[in-house]
Design an enzyme around this catalytic site. Structure first.
Site, PDB file in Angstrom:
ATOM      1  N   ASP A 345      29.833  57.190  56.378  1.00 24.80           N
ATOM      2  CA  ASP A 345      29.330  57.889  55.921  1.00 24.80           C
ATOM      3  C   ASP A 345      31.033  59.026  55.548  1.00 24.80           C
ATOM      4  OD1 ASP A 345      28.694  61.328  55.988  1.00 24.80           O
ATOM      5  OD2 ASP A 345      26.572  60.408  56.260  1.00 24.80           O
ATOM      6  N   HIS A 452      12.933  51.687  47.804  1.00 22.51           N
ATOM      7  CA  HIS A 452      13.280  53.163  48.126  1.00 22.51           C
ATOM      8  C   HIS A 452      12.207  52.935  49.489  1.00 22.51           C
ATOM      9  CE1 HIS A 452       9.927  56.622  47.091  1.00 22.51           C
ATOM     10  NE2 HIS A 452      11.412  56.916  47.523  1.00 22.51           N
TER      11      HIS A 452
END
Length: 716
Positions: A345, A452
């Site tokens: 991140d 997904h």
């Protein structure tokens, strides 16, 4: 070669070993029925020379259950023959347990459905002490009931109340839990010990009888008319209906078979069970569920959508970009399957927070006795939380799960892609943005694909694999292998905006919000969704997703469509969403206020102001519930057909499995395409046209549907 080996030892103990030729597992098919009948007849003829009987299996599993291929073909015309066949088999099982000789089930592997029913027909059950073994009666999950005596023997063994979760929910137990529940009698650590304990029981019990065949038998917990049990059974059907919403006949028939059977002798109870079993077997819901959850799901899991001719890939190191809820969930699901994960991140603090998500989930497993502290530590040690792209070096796969913004996704792609191993590939977890568009930021678009995931990742089993215009078959095969390696279900679709699942999901929530704008009462809308078989109502799920995110996705989609020279067609729901967010400050559950109120204590409830803002009292009273249910199911099915027509969906199997596991399309239907087939393609098309006339062109049947309706030909 017989499906059952008959071996009578010098100690006069007979071993019946079930070993069906040409099959990896034993199933209750015609060959088994014939072999079982022969074996029991032979036992009856030689009874004086037999002290006891051991029933076991030569396969890794004990017995897999009924032959679903055979069951799936049963029709109304076959009902009587089917009942006779079932009753004949059960009569032979009954003969074995009433011979007066001890019969022991030596269960060496998983025993589900008919397998457990064979064991229940024995006087004593010994199971290998192996946590990989499952014991249960899962027929209800396919719209059926345990038709081999399960609804009669199990309640008589452990009582109605204790049997209900196993019968009506299809709950499966590990051997230690089954022992505690009273379903089995002993555990054994080795095959030799299993057989030794079986022989010991026979030596100690030369005459054996089932408890329910003894004169002094009393049902555990009481028979149905016992005051305590009668009080519980008085409310049980209502509680069950609250769960099934009337969509699933199997749990109701199971309760009826068990309760009615408990009020008569065993043999008549068995006949009651067969009647209900036949009713379900020829019914449409069982056909829908068996076809999709068994045949179609097995086809997908066997690699039906995977390109042929490439070796299976094994993943050792995977990078995940973005440590929010999706990224953290992907990291957990990957690390839990033994793969090293780099969770990156913008800050180390954010990455560590994402890792704590895994720590919390694992801690729950430890507290429930499902995992040791050592295994928890092993999983956490596989996750490296970082803010450095350098830690991605050597990844076989990198998955970006950052915010749904094309520019941001392009930036992280450019940063991470060079860190991959030479034959590695990059995947986007986007839910709506076309993969071909995102692949423009890639130096190797042939190695760029969509993966997904669905939220929450640790619970949702589906992954939608999206193939871009330049994605290679090799990359698709690797993506398929990764999804299977982490224990998920892969469905493969071609690229388009929203792909398959997001497009169809969008029609569901938009239709519900449109109904509100038309003046329909919000409670009616939510109830229509639930009674149609959806897991939650469209307004509730809109709050979960958040209406601000819906606005953002719409803005991104509109921007991309118009940039490509297209024209944006506004949906009636858009105005309601904008009013809720912009005028009333109600953004969704995360913000504490949406279509629902979210009190700190107590259950959520619909925002009372919706009534004064939107409800047309006259229209709300006149609207029929079935009309609302039709709109909810039809709009999703029609969009699914459009995806097939446009080539977004490659197969009907992917359509059905994807619609149920990805967006919760009513499971009783067997999926969005099976809903059309079971409704009747011609009848569905006629009804869709009626809805189009009443509510707009979004219900207009696509040409593919019209073509099939002309011939009344199912979509396959």
């Amino acid at each position: 070669m017989s499906a059952i080996r008959y071996e009578l030892g010098s100690d006069q103990i007979l071993t019946l070993t079930i070993d069906m030729p040409g099959q990896s597992a034993n199933t209750m098919n015609a060959a088994f029925r014939e072999a079982f009948d022969e074996a029991v007849s032979r036992v009856e003829d030689n009874l004086d020379n037999i002290r006891g009987i051991i029933v076991t299996s030569a396969k890794k599993t004990f017995f897999a259950g009924g032959d679903l291929t055979e069951l799936h073909k049963v029709t109304q015309d076959d009902a009587q023959a089917f009942e006779d066949r079932v009753n004949n088999l059960k009569a032979r099982m009954r003969a074995l347990e009433t011979l007066g000789k001890p019969v022991v089930a030596a269960v060496n592997g998983t025993a589900l459905g008919g397998g457990l029913e064979i064991a229940l027909a024995c006087h004593h059950r010994i199971v290998m002490n192996d946590n990989r073994i499952q014991l249960g009666l899962p027929e209800v999950t396919l719209g059926l009931l345990p038709g081999g005596g399960g609804t009669q023997r199990l309640p008589r063994m452990i009582g109605l109340e204790a049997a209900f979760p196993l019968l009506m929910e299809g709950k499966k137990l590990r051997p230690d839990a089954a022992l505690k529940a009273g379903i089995i009698d002993e555990l054994a650590d080795t095959r030799d010990e299993l057989m030794a304990k079986a022989r010991a029981f026979i030596d100690a019990n030369p005459k054996s009888q089932q408890p329910w065949d003894k004169k002094d038998y009393k049902m555990p917990g009481g028979v149905p008319h016992h005051p305590a049990m009668a009080q519980k059974l008085a409310i049980a059907p209502a509680m069950l209906r609250q769960k099934t919403k009337g969509c699933y006949p199997a749990p109701e028939r199971i309760m009826a078979a068990a309760v009615e059977g408990a009020q008569v002798d065993f043999d008549n109870g068995s006949l009651i069970e067969t009647r209900y079993f036949a009713e379900l077997a020829i019914g449409q819901v069982a056909k829908n569920m068996t076809g999709t959850f068994w045949f179609q799901l097995n086809d997908i899991n066997a690699g039906g959508s995977r390109p042929k001719g490439t070796d299976t890939e094994t993943f050792k190191k995977v990078g995940v970009l973005g440590a929010g809820m999706m990224g953290a969930g992907i990291a957990y699901s990957t690390a839990s399957r033994g793969i090293e994960v780099v969770l990156k991140d913008v800050s180390k603090e954010n990455a560590e927070k994402g890792k704590r998500y895994s720590e919390d989930l694992l801690a729950k497993k430890v507290s429930r006795g499902r995992m040791t502290e050592e295994k928890k530590a092993d999983v956490l040690n596989r996750i490296t939380a970082t803010d450095s792209a350098a830690d991605l070096d050597g990844c076989d796969l990198v998955i970006e799960a950052v915010f749904e913004d094309s520019d941001l996704k392009a930036k992280v792609t450019a940063e991470a892609e060079p860190r991959l191993v030479r034959n590695g590939f990059f995947a986007s977890n986007t839910s709506t943005i076309p993969i071909t568009q995102l692949a423009e930021a890639s130096a190797r678009p042939e190695s760029f694909i969509g993966l997904h995931f669905f939220s929450p990742v640790d619970k949702m089993m589906l992954v939608e694999i999206i193939v871009g215009e330049k994605t290679s078959d090799e990359t698709l095969a690797k993506a398929f292998d990764y999804v299977q390696q982490i224990g998920k279900i892969p469905v493969v679709v071609n690229d388009s905006r929203g792909f398959f699942t997001s497009r169809v999901f969008g029609t569901f929530v938009n239709e519900g919000i449109s109904m509100l704008g038309e003046g329909i009462h919000p409670a009616s809308i939510e109830n229509a969704g639930l009674l149609a078989g959806m897991p939650v109502g469209p307004l509730a799920i809109s709050d979960e997703v958040s209406m601000t995110l819906m606005q953002h996705i719409r803005a991104q989609s509109r921007k991309d469509v118009e940039a490509a020279g297209g024209q944006w067609d506004a949906h009636p729901a858009e105005a309601i969403i904008d009013q809720m967010v912009d005028d009333h400050g109600r953004k969704g559950k995360a913000a504490g206020a949406g279509f629902y109120e979210y009190p700190e204590k107590g259950k959520k409830y619909l925002w009372p102001e919706l009534e004064s803002l939107y409800v047309d009292v006259t229209k709300a009273r006149q609207t029929k519930l079935q009309e609302l249910q039709d709109r909810i199911l039809f709009i999703q099915a029609i969009e699914t057909v459009r995806c097939l027509e446009e080539g977004v969906l490659r197969t009907v199997e992917d359509a059905n499995i994807g619609s149920i596991f990805g967006i919760g399309y009513a499971p009783w239907t067997g999926g969005a395409i099976q809903f059309i087939n079971q409704y009747g393609v011609r009848a569905f098309t006629k009804r869709a046209s009626e809805l189009a006339n009443a509510y707009g062109e979004r219900f207009t049947p696509p040409q593919l549907l019209l073509d099939h309706a002309e011939q009344n030909k199912p979509l396959t």
